[in-house]
Design a protein around this motif. Structure first.
Motif, PDB file in Angstrom:
ATOM      1  N   UNK A   4       0.812  -1.228   0.000  1.00  0.00           N
ATOM      2  CA  UNK A   4       0.000   0.000   0.000  1.00  0.00           C
ATOM      3  C   UNK A   4       0.842   1.273   0.000  1.00  0.00           C
ATOM      4  N   UNK A   5       1.924   1.276   0.758  1.00  0.00           N
ATOM      5  CA  UNK A   5       2.770   2.468   0.842  1.00  0.00           C
ATOM      6  C   UNK A   5       3.398   2.764  -0.513  1.00  0.00           C
ATOM      7  N   UNK A   6       3.877   1.737  -1.186  1.00  0.00           N
ATOM      8  CA  UNK A   6       4.473   1.929  -2.510  1.00  0.00           C
ATOM      9  C   UNK A   6       3.440   2.434  -3.508  1.00  0.00           C
ATOM     10  N   UNK A   7       2.230   1.899  -3.447  1.00  0.00           N
ATOM     11  CA  UNK A   7       1.159   2.376  -4.334  1.00  0.00           C
ATOM     12  C   UNK A   7       0.831   3.836  -4.060  1.00  0.00           C
ATOM     13  N   UNK A   8       0.752   4.196  -2.787  1.00  0.00           N
ATOM     14  CA  UNK A   8       0.448   5.585  -2.430  1.00  0.00           C
ATOM     15  C   UNK A   8       1.552   6.527  -2.896  1.00  0.00           C
ATOM     16  N   UNK A   9       2.819   6.127  -2.742  1.00  0.00           N
ATOM     17  CA  UNK A   9       3.928   6.964  -3.193  1.00  0.00           C
ATOM     18  C   UNK A   9       3.913   7.117  -4.711  1.00  0.00           C
ATOM     19  N   UNK A  10       3.606   6.050  -5.400  1.00  0.00           N
ATOM     20  CA  UNK A  10       3.539   6.106  -6.870  1.00  0.00           C
ATOM     21  C   UNK A  10       2.416   7.042  -7.320  1.00  0.00           C
ATOM     22  N   UNK A  11       1.258   6.918  -6.712  1.00  0.00           N
ATOM     23  CA  UNK A  11       0.143   7.804  -7.055  1.00  0.00           C
ATOM     24  C   UNK A  11       0.436   9.251  -6.684  1.00  0.00           C
ATOM     25  N   UNK A  66     -16.035  10.277  -0.226  1.00  0.00           N
ATOM     26  CA  UNK A  66     -16.411   8.874  -0.364  1.00  0.00           C
ATOM     27  C   UNK A  66     -15.392   7.979   0.287  1.00  0.00           C
ATOM     28  N   UNK A  67     -15.654   6.754   0.158  1.00  0.00           N
ATOM     29  CA  UNK A  67     -14.758   5.756   0.725  1.00  0.00           C
ATOM     30  C   UNK A  67     -13.796   5.346  -0.383  1.00  0.00           C
ATOM     31  N   UNK A  68     -12.588   5.854  -0.307  1.00  0.00           N
ATOM     32  CA  UNK A  68     -11.613   5.605  -1.360  1.00  0.00           C
ATOM     33  C   UNK A  68     -10.610   4.530  -1.017  1.00  0.00           C
ATOM     34  N   UNK A  69     -10.621   4.048   0.177  1.00  0.00           N
ATOM     35  CA  UNK A  69      -9.743   2.953   0.531  1.00  0.00           C
ATOM     36  C   UNK A  69      -8.456   3.378   1.200  1.00  0.00           C
ATOM     37  N   UNK A  70      -7.665   2.392   1.566  1.00  0.00           N
ATOM     38  CA  UNK A  70      -6.460   2.654   2.335  1.00  0.00           C
ATOM     39  C   UNK A  70      -5.377   3.417   1.564  1.00  0.00           C
ATOM     40  N   UNK A  71      -5.289   3.240   0.258  1.00  0.00           N
ATOM     41  CA  UNK A  71      -4.274   3.968  -0.520  1.00  0.00           C
ATOM     42  C   UNK A  71      -4.563   5.463  -0.480  1.00  0.00           C
ATOM     43  N   UNK A  72      -5.808   5.839  -0.645  1.00  0.00           N
ATOM     44  CA  UNK A  72      -6.169   7.245  -0.584  1.00  0.00           C
ATOM     45  C   UNK A  72      -5.958   7.823   0.805  1.00  0.00           C
ATOM     46  N   UNK A  73      -6.189   7.016   1.824  1.00  0.00           N
ATOM     47  CA  UNK A  73      -5.912   7.480   3.187  1.00  0.00           C
ATOM     48  C   UNK A  73      -4.427   7.795   3.358  1.00  0.00           C
ATOM     49  N   UNK A  74      -3.584   6.959   2.785  1.00  0.00           N
ATOM     50  CA  UNK A  74      -2.145   7.209   2.850  1.00  0.00           C
ATOM     51  C   UNK A  74      -1.750   8.444   2.044  1.00  0.00           C
TER      52      UNK A  74
END
Length: 141
Positions: A4-11, A66-74
């Motif tokens: 999740x952290x890597x996905x959040x950093x990439x986004x 909305x509920x965007x999930x854990x990646x958006x929270x990060x």
């Protein structure tokens, strides 16, 4: 597989690049409109839509709707909120400087109110976009 952290950093990096591109497109549209005299009220709607959508992306509202999930929270953590506040501050000061500069320019070259507003809003929004994107890129290193 990325966590999740890597996905959040990439986004986050992708968002920063998008913000740089949005700043360039705002600048280009404003330059073209002001130099070509495309200040007719019926030609302002696309610019207002672009400015509104861009400004909305700078806020945290899409994360709250909305509920965007854990990646958006990060992607909306304390550091990002701090970057957002700092970018708003940069945008505010850019608007003040742009307003003062357009007043000076208008004493030598008449500008209509629509051009003055467009220049001021674009300068502030560009400064906020660039500041936010730069802070996000630095944080991801």
């Amino acid at each position: 597989m990325m966590n999740l952290v890597e996905k959040a950093e990439r986004r986050s990096r992708s968002r920063a690049i998008l913000f740089y591109l949005l700043a360039l497109s705002l600048l280009a549209s404003t330059i073209l409109a002001v130099t070509n005299g495309n200040e007719a009220p019926n030609r302002l709607l696309p610019w207002f839509v672009m400015v509104g959508a861009t400004a909305l992306n700078l806020t945290g509202l899409p994360f709250r709707w909305g509920r965007y999930g854990p990646v958006s929270d990060l992607m909306n953590d304390e550091t990002t909120r701090y970057h957002r506040r700092s970018s708003f501050e940069a945008g505010f000061w850019a608007m003040i400087v742009a307003a003062a500069a357009t007043i000076v320019v208008a004493t030598f070259e008449p500008l209509n109110a629509i051009a003055l507003g467009r220049i001021t809003i674009t300068a502030g929004l560009m400064a906020a976009l660039i500041a936010f994107a730069t802070l996000e890129i630095r944080a991801s290193r």
